[in-house]
Design a protein around this motif. Structure first.
Motif, mmCIF file in Angstrom:
data_model
loop_
_atom_site.group_PDB
_atom_site.id
_atom_site.type_symbol
_atom_site.label_atom_id
_atom_site.label_comp_id
_atom_site.label_asym_id
_atom_site.label_seq_id
_atom_site.Cartn_x
_atom_site.Cartn_y
_atom_site.Cartn_z
ATOM 1 N N ALA A 173 0.859 -1.234 0.175
ATOM 2 C CA ALA A 173 -0.261 -0.115 0.219
ATOM 3 C C ALA A 173 0.720 1.325 0.387
ATOM 4 O O ALA A 173 0.574 2.622 -0.512
ATOM 5 N N ALA A 174 2.068 1.184 1.083
ATOM 6 C CA ALA A 174 2.969 2.334 0.475
ATOM 7 C C ALA A 174 4.673 2.306 1.184
ATOM 8 O O ALA A 174 4.503 1.158 1.718
ATOM 9 N N VAL A 175 5.325 2.761 0.172
ATOM 10 C CA VAL A 175 6.587 3.103 0.442
ATOM 11 C C VAL A 175 7.808 4.270 1.385
ATOM 12 O O VAL A 175 7.179 4.470 0.289
ATOM 13 N N PHE A 176 8.640 3.574 1.701
ATOM 14 C CA PHE A 176 9.652 5.099 2.252
ATOM 15 C C PHE A 176 10.568 3.767 2.024
ATOM 16 O O PHE A 176 11.338 3.369 2.507
ATOM 17 N N GLY A 177 11.878 4.835 1.784
ATOM 18 C CA GLY A 177 13.007 4.698 1.229
ATOM 19 C C GLY A 177 13.856 5.531 2.159
ATOM 20 O O GLY A 177 13.639 6.993 2.791
ATOM 21 N N MET A 178 14.165 4.597 2.785
ATOM 22 C CA MET A 178 16.217 5.740 3.543
ATOM 23 C C MET A 178 16.880 6.235 2.727
ATOM 24 O O MET A 178 17.596 7.303 3.789
ATOM 25 N N ARG A 179 17.207 6.445 1.414
ATOM 26 C CA ARG A 179 17.525 6.974 0.601
ATOM 27 C C ARG A 179 17.161 7.427 -0.998
ATOM 28 O O ARG A 179 15.542 7.082 -0.809
ATOM 29 N N PRO A 180 16.801 7.852 -1.051
ATOM 30 C CA PRO A 180 16.199 8.557 -2.094
ATOM 31 C C PRO A 180 16.199 7.732 -3.551
ATOM 32 O O PRO A 180 17.060 6.723 -3.613
ATOM 33 N N PHE A 181 14.468 7.406 -3.975
ATOM 34 C CA PHE A 181 14.838 6.516 -4.668
ATOM 35 C C PHE A 181 15.245 6.586 -6.046
ATOM 36 O O PHE A 181 14.736 7.747 -6.777
ATOM 37 N N THR A 182 15.985 5.770 -6.908
ATOM 38 C CA THR A 182 16.047 6.642 -8.669
ATOM 39 C C THR A 182 14.578 6.509 -9.481
ATOM 40 O O THR A 182 13.775 6.178 -9.594
ATOM 41 N N PRO A 183 15.241 7.297 -11.102
ATOM 42 C CA PRO A 183 13.286 7.343 -11.727
ATOM 43 C C PRO A 183 13.350 5.876 -12.013
ATOM 44 O O PRO A 183 11.954 5.882 -12.081
ATOM 45 N N GLN A 184 14.043 5.440 -12.426
ATOM 46 C CA GLN A 184 13.463 3.444 -12.241
ATOM 47 C C GLN A 184 12.760 3.075 -11.016
ATOM 48 O O GLN A 184 11.680 2.127 -11.936
ATOM 49 N N GLU A 185 13.648 3.090 -10.043
ATOM 50 C CA GLU A 185 12.517 2.617 -9.429
ATOM 51 C C GLU A 185 11.152 3.407 -9.134
ATOM 52 O O GLU A 185 10.305 2.817 -8.441
ATOM 53 N N ARG A 186 11.153 4.655 -8.694
ATOM 54 C CA ARG A 186 9.640 5.200 -9.332
ATOM 55 C C ARG A 186 8.987 4.454 -10.001
ATOM 56 O O ARG A 186 7.795 4.535 -9.253
ATOM 57 N N GLU A 187 9.481 4.328 -11.675
ATOM 58 C CA GLU A 187 8.995 4.208 -12.291
ATOM 59 C C GLU A 187 8.191 2.445 -11.973
ATOM 60 O O GLU A 187 7.431 2.462 -12.458
ATOM 61 N N SER A 188 9.226 1.627 -11.629
ATOM 62 C CA SER A 188 8.822 0.253 -10.907
ATOM 63 C C SER A 188 7.671 0.787 -10.229
ATOM 64 O O SER A 188 6.724 -0.845 -10.491
#
Length: 333
Positions: free
Chosen positions: A126-141
């Motif tokens: 339902a929700a995701v938190f990243g301790m580091r910013p996600f890359t554009p590719q990760e956000r697209e997935s």
């Protein structure tokens, strides 16, 4: 087959319907709390009583298919050793999310290209938190997986906990404390775990900035092995060039104190030492360890509440950092 080899079959809504003497449709409406269904209150209570007595629990994959997402929130953690501070953060976040009906799952992401995509496919969180910013590719997935509640924001900022006050600010606070005690020749003891190299540099940068602001030389930077004899070798290499040390964390500080003892040196008279994280062992060190404490549990709660706000379509509060980050004064500095 003998009884001790029988497998326990999970209770389904069909079992509840049979036991309650009701249609599967009626039971399904009650168990799923389906809106706009005219079901008598007595019938609802009967279904819920039977479900509780039989030990019925909703089948998560089916619920995911109905809603388009699971009741899971994922924390994506970097490949760091997970110590006391992170454990407190995760425990408190899990509590807040659990009270809202979500289950927290942590995932250590070592950076493999398709690792997160496989995770989304398996969990549909339902929700995701990243301790580091996600890359554009990760956000697209994540977008393709239909995950809309993703924090932190897409652009790196002060809300990125890997580069925020949590890292640089703690090193700065350590150095400012030692400078306030009259020390003018500082060192930074960095961790020898390569997974912590970037974090160690971040804290050292914070300490260096505090020295620069005070018109002092930059701190001596030294990696401190977690072996007493090797730690003693680092201390000996400083000779008379250093009077106080900012240790990356309390574990490094404890190794430093052990190395000092083998050389017949004592803190703070020969070398002042300050750690970070205020782990339980810090107060039992000899001497008791001066350290920087932070409300990591409150940080976890704030992250969880921000995710819940994002799930509701609101604007989440992104100030994750605790209000109180302070030096715990003991005997080592």
């Amino acid at each position: 087959m003998s009884d001790n080899k029988k497998t326990t079959r999970r209770v389904t809504s069909v079992d509840v319907a049979r036991e309650a003497g009701l249609s599967r449709a009626t039971v399904s409406f009650v168990l799923n709390n389906t809106p706009n269904q005219s079901i008598p209150q007595a019938t609802r209570e009967r279904v819920l009583e039977v479900a509780a007595r039989l030990g019925y629990t909703p089948y998560a994959p089916a619920r995911t298919l109905r809603s388009g997402r699971s009741d899971v929130a994922v924390f994506v953690l970097p490949d760091w050793p997970q110590g006391h501070t992170m454990a407190d953060l995760i425990d408190r976040a899990a509590q807040v999310l659990g009270e809202a009906g979500l289950t927290l799952v942590t995932h250590v992401h070592a950076g493999e290209d398709d690792g997160l995509a496989r995770l989304w496919s398996a969990l549909t969180p339902a929700a995701v938190f990243g301790m580091r910013p996600f890359t554009p590719q990760e956000r697209e997935s994540m977008r393709r997986a239909g995950i809309s509640a993703v924090l932190p924001p897409s652009q790196p900022s002060d809300h990125d906990l890997s580069t925020s006050f949590w890292i640089r600010g703690i090193g700065r606070l350590q150095a400012e404390y030692l400078i306030g005690k009259g020390h003018t020749r500082l060192a930074c003891a960095l961790p020898d775990d390569p997974r912590l190299a970037a974090l160690g540099r971040g804290r050292a940068e914070g300490a260096a900035q505090a020295c620069a602001d005070a018109g002092l030389p930059a701190p001596v930077m030294s990696t401190l092995p977690m072996e007493t004899a090797d730690a003693a070798g680092v201390v000996a290499s400083w000779r008379d060039a250093v009077t106080a040390v900012c240790a990356y964390n309390d574990d490094v500080a404890l190794a430093l104190l052990a190395g000092m003892r083998t050389l017949g040196l004592a803190a703070p008279g020969d070398l002042a030492v300050i750690g970070a994280d205020d782990i339980p062992a810090a107060r039992f060190a000899v001497p008791a360890l001066t350290t920087v404490a932070q409300e990591s549990g409150e940080m976890g709660a704030r992250i969880a509440r921000a995710l819940l706000a994002a799930l509701e379509g609101g604007s989440p509060e992104l100030d994750f950092l605790p209000d109180t980050v302070h030096v715990v004064e003991r005997e080592s500095a």
